[in-house]
Design a protein around this motif. Structure first.
Motif, PDB file in Angstrom:
ATOM      1  N   SER A 272       0.818  -1.218   0.000  1.00 11.55           N
ATOM      2  CA  SER A 272       0.000   0.000   0.000  1.00 11.55           C
ATOM      3  C   SER A 272       0.854   1.271   0.000  1.00 11.55           C
ATOM      4  CB  SER A 272      -0.999  -0.008   1.154  1.00 11.55           C
ATOM      5  OG  SER A 272      -0.324  -0.094   2.365  1.00 11.55           O
TER       6      SER A 272
ATOM      7  N   LYS B 288      -4.048  -0.316  -4.364  1.00 12.01           N
ATOM      8  CA  LYS B 288      -5.375  -0.086  -3.772  1.00 12.01           C
ATOM      9  C   LYS B 288      -6.162  -1.397  -3.720  1.00 12.01           C
ATOM     10  CE  LYS B 288      -5.340   4.608  -3.765  1.00 12.01           C
ATOM     11  NZ  LYS B 288      -3.936   4.585  -3.332  1.00 12.01           N
ATOM     12  N   LYS B 289      -5.929  -2.245  -4.727  1.00 12.51           N
ATOM     13  CA  LYS B 289      -6.676  -3.507  -4.796  1.00 12.51           C
ATOM     14  C   LYS B 289      -5.710  -4.690  -4.792  1.00 12.51           C
ATOM     15  CE  LYS B 289      -9.269  -2.586  -8.522  1.00 12.51           C
ATOM     16  NZ  LYS B 289     -10.154  -2.947  -9.628  1.00 12.51           N
TER      17      LYS B 289
ATOM     18  N   PHE C 253      -3.776  -5.249   4.993  1.00 12.62           N
ATOM     19  CA  PHE C 253      -4.018  -4.489   3.764  1.00 12.62           C
ATOM     20  C   PHE C 253      -5.349  -3.730   3.878  1.00 12.62           C
ATOM     21  CE2 PHE C 253      -5.120  -3.943  -0.785  1.00 12.62           C
ATOM     22  CZ  PHE C 253      -3.952  -3.327  -1.219  1.00 12.62           C
TER      23      PHE C 253
ATOM     24  N   GLY D 236      -6.901  -0.554   1.940  1.00  9.33           N
ATOM     25  CA  GLY D 236      -6.969  -1.246   0.653  1.00  9.33           C
ATOM     26  C   GLY D 236      -8.164  -2.191   0.574  1.00  9.33           C
TER      27      GLY D 236
END
Ligand code: PHE
Length: 393
Positions: A174, A180-181, A204, A209
């Motif tokens: 991150s 983000k994914k 995460f 995220g």
């Protein structure tokens, strides 16, 4: 004066009682005492996966222990000139073989301590046996949080834990990669893989995220296309693969074939020359969290590198080698400090160690875990390159 006499009387009775109790407790029931004769070679057992799916880990570990054994014995041994002898048993990374191996080493070979095994699954199976038989055990490498707590108070480790390793990977994804994914794919039959996946997912998500897929497979599976096809739909930034080096190349190649472009991230289980050999271009650009890097300029790292390379034809030691060496060194130091091979006394000496070993400085907390930092390695041009060092927390 009268009061002093009274205190003295109480003290004497306490001491007499303590003496009687101590006398009774030397009659051990149902435990193994492998220090009957305090002369001759000091035998330490090493349970390692010398064959099977993660054999590269066991072989590196054994090579490092050979270096350590020679170093100690060339300096005259310990406890007034007694030599150290490591006795190896292969567990092939199978839990039933791990328990057979530790039982044989303690009951038949009469070893006074245990190094190993490598994987968390094997160590979860072995730990309770070490504690029940009162034989100290140090695994260099098993990172699953439960290994020490469920193993009992004779079980220690020389490495960081998966909650830290997973968090380190998630933070790197991150913060450094600005992911983000993420998608996660793990082996539901492996204590290591599952523990590390869980830690990554919660960290995460904690960092803001999204984990679009958290999917599983079974140990030994060779086809991951169904899971990877689902992952592909989500166009993730990172694909987290908490798995050993044997399966990662298969997953990575199938992911690329399906057109997944996410950055692949893993944990210490990636640390084998076979990962790059078998993964080739598919693992290029990936990152993994590890325990040590041979690029580290610390004196203890460079000394170990020199000794290992001299013994093994210039081969660079991996983290497995460094941590097996450390586990062995900690046990030998503890036996020296205890001045005996008595299991209970060596256990207490391990608990109180404060040693600088190859992978850093080690003191043990109440759960018999050290607090350690990590490194992040990038696979670049078919080589492992040190990216960053991460402090303990
Ligand atoms: N951490 C892994 C486990 O617990 C073992 C391992 C350690 C593998 C270090 C490679 C390097 O199963």
């Amino acid at each position: 004066m009268k009061r002093n006499i009274k205190v003295l009387a109480v003290l004497t009775s306490v001491l007499v009682t303590a003496g009687v109790l101590a006398g009774c407790s030397t009659k051990k029931t149902g435990t193994t005492s492998n220090n009957a004769t305090e002369t001759g070679d000091i035998k330490i057992g090493a349970v390692l996966p010398l064959t099977g799916s993660i054999a590269s880990f066991g072989i590196s570990s054994k090579e490092a222990l050979t270096v350590l054994e020679e170093e100690i014995n060339n300096k005259g041994g310990i406890l007034n000139g007694r030599k150290i002898k490591f006795i190896y048993e292969d567990d092939a990374n199978k839990q039933d073989q791990s328990t057979n191996a530790i039982t044989k080493l303690i009951d038949s070979e009469k070893v006074v301590a245990i190094i190993g095994s490598v994987s968390s699954g094997s160590c979860l199976a072995m730990g309770p046996i070490a504690t029940q038989k009162k034989i100290p055990m140090i695994t260099g490498t098993a990172t699953n949080a439960d290994v020490t707590t469920k193993g009992g108070n004779y079980v220690f480790r020389a490495c960081y834990l998966d909650p830290f390793q997973g968090k380190t990977a998630a933070k790197f994804a991150s913060t450094d990669l600005k992911a983000k994914k993420a998608a996660v794919l793990y082996d539901m039959g492996s204590d290591y893989s599952k523990g590390l996946a869980d830690a990554f997912v919660s960290s995460f998500q904690g960092a803001g995220g999204t984990v679009t897929n958290n999917l599983t497979y079974n140990t030994g599976d060779k086809d991951f296309k169904a899971q990877l096809t689902k992952i592909k739909e989500n166009n993730v930034d990172v694909l987290f693969l908490p798995e050993y080096y044997d399966a990662v190349p298969l997953i990575a190649k199938q992911a690329k074939e399906l057109g997944i472009t996410a950055t692949m991230i893993g944990g210490d289980g990636w640390d084998s020359p076979d990962l790059i050999k078998n993964g080739g271009a598919a693992v290029e650009g990936g990152y993994f969290v590890n325990h040590y890097s041979p690029d580290d300029t610390a004196q203890q790292v460079q000394d170990f590198l020199k000794a290992y390379k001299a013994k093994w034809n210039g081969k660079t030691p991996d983290a497995l080698a460094a941590l097996a060496y450390d586990a062995g060194k900690l046990l030998v130091d503890a036996i020296s400090k205890a001045g005996t091979t008595d299991g209970a006394k060596v256990r207490d000496a391990v608990q109180n160690l404060n040693d600088t070993v190859v992978s850093g400085n080690i003191t043990f907390d109440k759960d018999r875990n050290p607090v350690k930092g990590a490194v992040i390695i990038k696979i670049e041009n078919g080589k492992q390159v040190l990216k960053t060092k991460v402090a303990a927390n």
